[in-house]
Design an enzyme around this catalytic site. Structure first.
Site, PDB file in Angstrom:
ATOM      1  N   HIS A 206      -6.791 -13.032  14.069  1.00  0.00           N
ATOM      2  CA  HIS A 206      -6.647 -11.646  14.524  1.00  0.00           C
ATOM      3  C   HIS A 206      -5.250 -11.111  14.226  1.00  0.00           C
ATOM      4  O   HIS A 206      -4.494 -10.746  15.135  1.00  0.00           O
ATOM      5  CB  HIS A 206      -6.965 -11.601  16.013  1.00  0.00           C
ATOM      6  CG  HIS A 206      -7.369 -10.262  16.531  1.00  0.00           C
ATOM      7  ND1 HIS A 206      -6.460  -9.313  16.960  1.00  0.00           N
ATOM      8  CD2 HIS A 206      -8.587  -9.698  16.685  1.00  0.00           C
ATOM      9  CE1 HIS A 206      -7.115  -8.242  17.365  1.00  0.00           C
ATOM     10  NE2 HIS A 206      -8.400  -8.436  17.206  1.00  0.00           N
ATOM     11  N   GLU A 371     -10.093  -9.002  10.072  1.00  0.00           N
ATOM     12  CA  GLU A 371     -10.628 -10.235  10.649  1.00  0.00           C
ATOM     13  C   GLU A 371     -11.778 -10.786   9.817  1.00  0.00           C
ATOM     14  O   GLU A 371     -12.844 -10.175   9.779  1.00  0.00           O
ATOM     15  CB  GLU A 371     -11.153  -9.978  12.071  1.00  0.00           C
ATOM     16  CG  GLU A 371     -10.161  -9.344  13.023  1.00  0.00           C
ATOM     17  CD  GLU A 371     -10.864  -8.753  14.251  1.00  0.00           C
ATOM     18  OE1 GLU A 371     -11.695  -9.442  14.865  1.00  0.00           O
ATOM     19  OE2 GLU A 371     -10.581  -7.593  14.590  1.00  0.00           O
TER      20      GLU A 371
END
Ligand SMILES: *[C@@H]1O[C@H](CO)[C@@H](O)[C@H](O)[C@H]1NC(C)=O
Ligand SMILES: *[C@@H]1O[C@H](CO)[C@@H](O)[C@H](O)[C@H]1NC(C)=O
Ligand SMILES: *[C@@H]1O[C@H](CO)[C@@H](O)[C@H](O)[C@H]1NC(C)=O
Ligand SMILES: *[C@@H]1O[C@H](CO)[C@@H](O)[C@H](O)[C@H]1NC(C)=O
Ligand SMILES: *[C@@H]1O[C@H](CO)[C@@H](O)[C@H](O)[C@H]1NC(C)=O
Ligand SMILES: *[C@@H]1O[C@H](CO)[C@@H](O)[C@H](O)[C@H]1NC(C)=O
Ligand SMILES: *[C@@H]1O[C@H](CO)[C@@H](O)[C@H](O)[C@H]1NC(C)=O
Length: 417
Positions: A206, A371
């Site tokens: 992330h 992501e």
């Protein structure tokens, strides 16, 4: 998953286990150490990166821009201690787990048995903890300290043991995150084993990017960054709170979600009315899960069949190419930032232009999170036929990615020749 990749992943495990056994005081005398801020630095060729045990997070990536000025390309904090102190917890650079992204109603079913995990997003009067689970729950992996298993000049491996029942998930999961700098590539590999019961596993990384190192003296947003998702003609349809509806939608050519037909600036579609509510109710921007459709290439080698995403900034001239074995790609445009999050000391505008003020904070739309992952909430959509439930008999879950850094000028030269 193919047997060959299963076996490869298995072969890597004993090494990690041996390293765990050796991780005691007697072996530590010559071990490289974190710096005074608690960061573990690794080095490639013209690139350095730092990591911390908290969430196995990347905290810094240093790379020189087209003028030879070193930029720190990821959001984070100045020291490891602060990650556990900060109340906003934007999941800076960590590994969300054991199930990344959102779980509808915080429920799922395995072999006819219903499970309820801890909710932590979209609280209401009736559901004060939330209507869904985001990134593995209120104490997901990126809120916990991993242990450092192995650490060399260009590589670091973290481990986490996630106990049976934690956050409501069945069974123990043991996982390893290995980050390596090879030349100008940042490689990472996430491996996870369900050791006792069938359980959902879906991981990601992330990282918040600003390819100008938050030092662009003309704009403090990342809306001028250019994104290309060549395989992403579709996205996962979601409701008002970003929970998948089951629909896989087409990203029509020229629409706000078209990043496939050609590279496009992140802010290019902000004049289109469809950008409003594109990232949930009353949300303008991007928080979308694009699918990576490479079936037509099959068989393909994810390392050599081209990037699934390319992000670049004209201002710094820095380009990031992302390669992965995963089939989905979430893009979040930092609309949740509001100028209250401080930059690191390695970032920010040193001299402002025409007295124009650039506060040393992250602006709304000041970054973009990219992501690599699988189809979000696939555990509640068996019709998608994703492999997201893992038991002890399944062998390891594996996620691999390669983030390649370069200057846009190098690509232009190549074309001119
Ligand atoms: C640790 O980092 C935080 C956030 O980056 C900063 O506010 C704080 O001053 C730092 N503390 C020390 C001791 O460096
Ligand atoms: C995690 O690590 C940080 C930094 O090294 C430390 O300050 C913190 O106390 C640790 N947290 C736990 C729960 O061990
Ligand atoms: C949502 O979760 C509750 C338990 O908290 C359960 O009773 C209900 O059936 C779930 N709803 C759906 C649609 O799965
Ligand atoms: C952003 O890009 C647009 C379109 O290419 C350009 O007109 C504008 O000057 C750029 N703004 C900044 C601050 O770089
Ligand atoms: C929509 O968001 C704006 C600011 O982003 C806010 O002022 C407004 O009240 C919101 N509208 C609703 C209906 O929530
Ligand atoms: C900005 O966001 C943070 C975290 O959500 C919040 O605590 C703060 O009150 C917000 N500040 C403003 C000015 O909206
Ligand atoms: C803005 O940044 C660019 C690139 O580093 C630099 O060439 C330019 O001099 C800066 N402008 C000002 C006014 O500082």
């Amino acid at each position: 998953m193919k047997w060959s990749s299963k076996l490869l992943a298995l072969a890597a495990l004993p090494m990690a286990l041996v390293a765990a056994d050796g991780d005691d005081a007697s072996a530590s005398s010559s071990k490289p150490k974190p710096d005074k801020d608690g960061k573990y630095w690794i080095h490639g060729d013209g690139i350095s990166a730092a990591f911390i045990p908290y969430g196995a997070s990347v905290t810094n990536i240093l790379f020189k821009d087209q003028y030879g000025i070193e930029r720190d390309l990821v959001a984070g904090f100045d020291n490891a201690t602060y990650y556990g102190v900060d109340k906003q917890h934007p999941h800076f650079g960590g590994v969300p787990g054991r199930y990344a992204n959102r779980i509808k109603n915080s429920t799922f079913e395995i072999d006819g048995k219903k499970y309820k995990v801890k909710a932590n997003e979209n609280p209401t009067k009736e559901h004060p903890d939330g209507l869904d689970t985001l990134h593995g729950g209120p104490d997901g992996w990126d809120w916990r300290n991993f242990t450092v298993l192995a650490y060399t000049k260009n590589s670091i491996t973290f481990q986490i043991v996630d106990p049976d029942g934690k956050e409501g998930f069945p069974g123990e999961v043991v996982s390893w995150a290995t980050y390596t700098l090879n030349g100008r590539d940042w490689d990472f590999k996430l491996v996870a084993l369900s050791t006792t019961k069938k359980t959902p596993i879906m991981l990601s990384s992330h990282t918040y990017w600003n390819l100008d190192g938050f030092a662009n003296n003309e704009t403090n947003t990342a809306l001028n960054h250019t994104l290309h998702l060549p395989y992403s003609g579709q996205r996962v349809g979601v409701d008002n709170i970003l929970i998948p509806t089951g629909d896989i939608l087409a990203n029509a050519k020229g629409s706000v979600n078209d990043f496939w037909s050609k590279p496009k600036q992140l802010g290019a579609s902000f004049g289109d009315k469809d950008i409003v509510n594109n990232c949930g109710f009353n949300c303008t921007g991007y928080d979308n899960c694009y699918t990576i459709n490479r079936q037509s290439l099959s068989p393909y080698d994810w390392r050599t069949s081209g990037p699934v995403a390319t992000l670049s900034s004209e201002w710094s001239g820095i380009q990031l190419d992302i390669f992965t074995d995963q089939d989905a790609f979430q893009v979040y445009g930092c609309q949740g930032q509001n100028g209250s999050m401080a930059l690191k000391k390695t970032q920010g505008v040193k001299t402002s232009r025409n007295g124009k003020d650039f506060p040393r904070t992250i602006a709304k739309y000041g970054c973009v999170v990219l992501e690599v992952q699988d189809y979000i909430d696939g555990i509640n959509h068996p019709e998608w036929m994703r492999k997201q439930i893992w038991g002890p008999e399944d062998g390891p879950y594996v996620l691999q990615a390669k983030y390649r850094f370069s200057l846009t000028s190098e690509h232009k030269n190549k074309c001119d020749k």
